[in-house]
Design an enzyme around this catalytic site. Sequence first.
Site, PDB file in Angstrom:
ATOM      1  CD  GLU A   1      -2.660   1.318   0.028  1.00 46.71           C
ATOM      2  OE1 GLU A   1      -3.331   0.378  -0.418  1.00 46.71           O
ATOM      3  OE2 GLU A   1      -2.580   2.422  -0.557  1.00 46.71           O
TER       4      GLU A   1
ATOM      5  CG  PHE B   1       9.044  13.647  -0.376  1.00 51.47           C
ATOM      6  CD1 PHE B   1       9.188  13.025   0.851  1.00 51.47           C
ATOM      7  CD2 PHE B   1       7.798  13.641  -0.978  1.00 51.47           C
ATOM      8  CE1 PHE B   1       8.114  12.395   1.458  1.00 51.47           C
ATOM      9  CE2 PHE B   1       6.709  13.028  -0.382  1.00 51.47           C
ATOM     10  CZ  PHE B   1       6.880  12.395   0.841  1.00 51.47           C
ATOM     11  CB  ILE B   2      13.660  18.847  -1.984  1.00 52.42           C
ATOM     12  CG1 ILE B   2      12.768  19.860  -2.717  1.00 52.42           C
ATOM     13  CG2 ILE B   2      14.000  17.657  -2.872  1.00 52.42           C
ATOM     14  CD1 ILE B   2      13.492  20.604  -3.837  1.00 52.42           C
TER      15      ILE B   2
ATOM     16  N   GLY C   1       9.445  11.246  10.397  1.00 51.01           N
ATOM     17  CA  GLY C   1       8.948  10.361  11.459  1.00 51.01           C
ATOM     18  C   GLY C   1       7.822   9.514  10.900  1.00 51.01           C
TER      19      GLY C   1
ATOM     20  CB  CYS D   1       5.857   4.377   6.613  1.00 53.24           C
ATOM     21  SG  CYS D   1       4.177   3.754   6.667  1.00 53.24           S
TER      22      CYS D   1
ATOM     23  NE  ARG E   1       1.870   4.384  14.275  1.00 52.22           N
ATOM     24  CZ  ARG E   1       1.203   3.473  13.560  1.00 52.22           C
ATOM     25  NH1 ARG E   1       1.451   2.197  13.730  1.00 52.22           N
ATOM     26  NH2 ARG E   1       0.288   3.832  12.674  1.00 52.22           N
TER      27      ARG E   1
END
Length: 443
Positions: free
Chosen positions: A154, A255-256, A263, A266, A334
């Site tokens: 997933e 994602f930069i 965190g 995953c 988490r």
Amino acid sequence: MQISVIGCGYVGLVSGAGLAEVGHNVLCMDIDEARIESLRQGLSPIYELDFEELLVENSNRDRLAFTTSMEVAVDHATALIIAVGTPPAEDGSADLSHVLTVARSIGETLSKPLLLIVKSTVPVGTCDRVRSEIQKQLDARGEKVSFSVASNPEFLAEGVAVKAFMNPDRIICGIEDQHSKKLLRKIYAPFNHNHEKIFFMDIRSSELTKYSANAMLATRISLMNELANIAERVGADIEQVRRGIGSDPRIGYLFIYAGPGYGGACFPKDIRALSHSAREHGYETCILNAVEQVNLQQKTRLFEILQDEFKGELAGKNIAIWGLAFKPKTDDMREAPSRVLIEALLEVGASVRAHDPAAMQEALRLYGNNDAFSVHDDPYGATKDADALVLVTEWKLYWVPDFGRLATDMRQTILLDGRNIWPQDAATEYGFTCCAIGRPSAS
Ligand SMILES: NC(=O)c1ccc[n+]([C@@H]2O[C@H](COP(=O)([O-])OP(=O)(O)OC[C@H]3O[C@@H](n4cnc5c(N)ncnc54)[C@H](O)[C@@H]3O)[C@@H](O)[C@H]2O)c1
């Protein structure tokens, strides 16, 4: 199709409700009785946008139901999806005990053909172990029944999980026979109408695809944080650098972002599990080890900046924190960067006054027994008499703070923007010192 989903966490629930929404007849099973009871009453045990609506609508249409019985779940299913947790074990490997327990119970009750779909994130070779475990139980019972195992990792992201599941970029299916292919096509046909999104491949490649995707994304984050640390030392501004490199289509803007480290449920565990699995196969993952190392260091960065600002005198200071969840739009804490900061502050005798739109209950579960930790219903309640305000999670409601109000309410005027989203010039007009990640402080 008759589908059972084992494990009613973020992935199991969103997948189950999403499959019911497109017309499948879904039964979700979990060992947590309280969770199942709340789901039967239409109450979501997870904080996830649009999920409760799907839950109620599909339960009312009799397409989505809940049980604690594995026997009932196996009996219901033509296809059964395993979506239980694979938490990190002490040694960094993925703890497969939940997945293998489920496989064992399936083998104990299976009496008709079944397609078993492993959706949990699992190391390469796990589907083989699941198949062996089921076969072992069938052999012990002298039961001859055919079943197939498929891998279908997933890729949904918490916070936008329903949207991501209903509009997937890709559906990865690792298969071992044509029958599995046919059933998976049938399950995902409504998600595949616009254009082909299903990638069929062998099971091992499918298992590795999931880890590879997370490894690639986590690497971008750690590399950006490393560049931010260089920027701080050479007097550059990582935000300007980000825009400069993101404009290259080979790099892109996603994602930069420099920040307090990744965190969640995953990336941290999956990077460690992939390294561990590689090591077991005689390969040391130099890049992934560094990704993890940079991330662990980065999670201490907010505390280090505060220590510098307060010259090591944090005892007795009131530190306000905005944002506790590991990312916006979830209550999941988490491995959240906020936890490293909170624990370090409490350790040196500071008081922590926190706000988060969704994760305060979880924060109280974690830190509620410490008198120096408090949560506040209003973000500005947390900043009253604070010596510093730290932005840890970039929920939208924190993007345009009332600097005037903060300047009046706070005891000292120190802001630490852990996500580089606040306009430093606006903050300094009110007398604030504004620290950030990978960019010069402004005052
Ligand atoms: N959370 C995410 O964003 C995400 C995204 C992609 C993949 N994944 C992967 O999906 C899997 C599930 O993740 P999650 O975040 O939904 O987990 P979770 O911890 O939220 O939920 C797991 C659920 O499984 C149940 N469970 C455990 N043992 C069971 C058993 N023997 N029988 C029935 N139920 C059992 C637990 O009670 C719990 O409700 C993991 O492998 C994770 O790595 C998670």
